[in-house]
Design a protein around this motif. Structure first.
Motif, PDB file in Angstrom:
ATOM      1  N   GLU A 107       0.900  -1.519   0.061  1.00 30.98           N
ATOM      2  CA  GLU A 107       0.098  -0.130  -0.163  1.00 30.98           C
ATOM      3  C   GLU A 107       1.287   1.222   0.270  1.00 30.98           C
ATOM      4  OE1 GLU A 107      -3.424  -0.049   2.624  1.00 30.98           O
ATOM      5  OE2 GLU A 107      -2.633  -1.845   3.437  1.00 30.98           O
ATOM      6  N   ALA A 135     -13.464   6.954   2.502  1.00 31.82           N
ATOM      7  CA  ALA A 135     -14.041   5.326   2.423  1.00 31.82           C
ATOM      8  C   ALA A 135     -12.812   4.427   1.644  1.00 31.82           C
ATOM      9  CB  ALA A 135     -15.178   5.281   0.705  1.00 31.82           C
ATOM     10  N   TRP A 136     -12.809   3.120   1.109  1.00 33.20           N
ATOM     11  CA  TRP A 136     -11.707   2.284   0.676  1.00 33.20           C
ATOM     12  C   TRP A 136     -11.056   2.229  -0.719  1.00 33.20           C
ATOM     13  CZ3 TRP A 136     -10.676  -1.473  -2.429  1.00 33.20           C
ATOM     14  CH2 TRP A 136      -9.462  -2.169  -2.755  1.00 33.20           C
ATOM     15  N   ASN A 137     -10.403   2.172  -1.124  1.00 36.00           N
ATOM     16  CA  ASN A 137      -9.981   2.235  -2.230  1.00 36.00           C
ATOM     17  C   ASN A 137      -8.669   1.781  -3.182  1.00 36.00           C
ATOM     18  OD1 ASN A 137      -8.909   4.995  -3.131  1.00 36.00           O
ATOM     19  ND2 ASN A 137     -10.735   6.011  -2.879  1.00 36.00           N
ATOM     20  N   ARG A 138      -8.537   1.718  -4.434  1.00 34.80           N
ATOM     21  CA  ARG A 138      -6.440   1.644  -4.592  1.00 34.80           C
ATOM     22  C   ARG A 138      -5.577   3.017  -4.056  1.00 34.80           C
ATOM     23  NH1 ARG A 138      -5.821  -0.683 -10.202  1.00 34.80           N
ATOM     24  NH2 ARG A 138      -3.261  -1.123  -9.013  1.00 34.80           N
ATOM     25  N   HIS A 139      -6.016   3.851  -4.123  1.00 33.62           N
ATOM     26  CA  HIS A 139      -5.899   5.069  -3.732  1.00 33.62           C
ATOM     27  C   HIS A 139      -5.393   4.932  -1.879  1.00 33.62           C
ATOM     28  CE1 HIS A 139      -4.857   5.889  -7.623  1.00 33.62           C
ATOM     29  NE2 HIS A 139      -7.014   4.868  -7.790  1.00 33.62           N
ATOM     30  N   THR A 140      -6.348   5.120  -1.183  1.00 33.70           N
ATOM     31  CA  THR A 140      -5.947   5.156   0.053  1.00 33.70           C
ATOM     32  C   THR A 140      -6.180   3.839   0.988  1.00 33.70           C
ATOM     33  OG1 THR A 140      -8.568   4.526   0.605  1.00 33.70           O
ATOM     34  CG2 THR A 140      -8.028   6.717  -0.131  1.00 33.70           C
ATOM     35  N   ARG A 178      -6.016   0.525   2.542  1.00 30.84           N
ATOM     36  CA  ARG A 178      -7.141  -0.075   4.472  1.00 30.84           C
ATOM     37  C   ARG A 178      -6.584   1.311   4.841  1.00 30.84           C
ATOM     38  NH1 ARG A 178      -4.002  -5.641   4.448  1.00 30.84           N
ATOM     39  NH2 ARG A 178      -2.497  -4.434   4.409  1.00 30.84           N
TER      40      ARG A 178
END
Length: 194
Positions: free
Chosen positions: A150, A178-183, A185
């Protein structure tokens, strides 16, 4: 082997494991029963063979930005089938047709880390781990999906507000990310006073 005829003085022992030391004893039997065993033979090691047991529990993930961490459970010595034992790691981005291959020449290894600046955070990879020894390449594991490392969250929480609760306390609230590939976990938040 099964019981052999009393006039036979040799037998072939089958289904032994490769590259393992064995010793043997012989017992005589008749209609009354079985006698005492012979003294053990000298130790004899079977010949080496290509390994046939693949590593298990293929997983990974975590690591730093631009890293793909792959882990597995090492193959026990009795299943390595010969000298020069090591691991073959194969991986590719999910949806790709080209595998990248790496070799880890260590019997005790249980981890491989691939670093490449082009890997985006939390990218899924198909991963297989196989084995080899001096006799040749052996079995590969089935495919597992492993995510690259990450990155730190790229967006800040929105809607921060503060409410005075007492002379020495302030309650701070915000909207969760909100969870997404840029944030990735979000494991927690840090509240700083200015």
């Amino acid at each position: 082997p099964e019981v052999v005829n009393g006039r036979t003085h040799k037998a072939t022992v089958v289904d032994l494991s490769p590259w393992v030391e064995y010793e043997f004893r012989v017992l005589a039997s008749n209609s009354v029963g079985i006698g005492e065993p012979s003294r053990p033979s000298a130790l004899l090691k079977t010949k080496a063979a290509v390994p046939v047991v693949a590593p298990t529990n293929i997983s990974g993930g975590g690591g730093s930005r631009s890293e793909l961490v792959i882990t597995w459970e090492p193959v026990p010595e009795e299943l390595q089938n010969g000298e020069g034992f090591g691991y073959i790691i194969m991986f590719r981005p999910l949806g790709s047709t080209t595998w990248t291959k790496a070799v880890v020449a260590s019997v005790e290894a249980n981890k491989y880390v691939y670093r490449n600046e082009s890997i985006t955070p939390l990218s899924p990879f198909e991963v297989k781990v196989g084995v080899y020894n001096n006799e040749g390449g052996g079995t590969l594991s089935s495919i597992s999906i492993v995510y690259s490392g990450e990155d730190e969250p790229q967006i800040a929480p929105a809607g921060a507000s503060a409410l005075s609760v007492s002379a020495s306390e302030v309650e701070v609230s915000w909207q969760p990310i909100a969870w997404n590939r840029h944030t990735g976990r979000v494991l927690g938040y840090e509240v700083r006073r200015l």
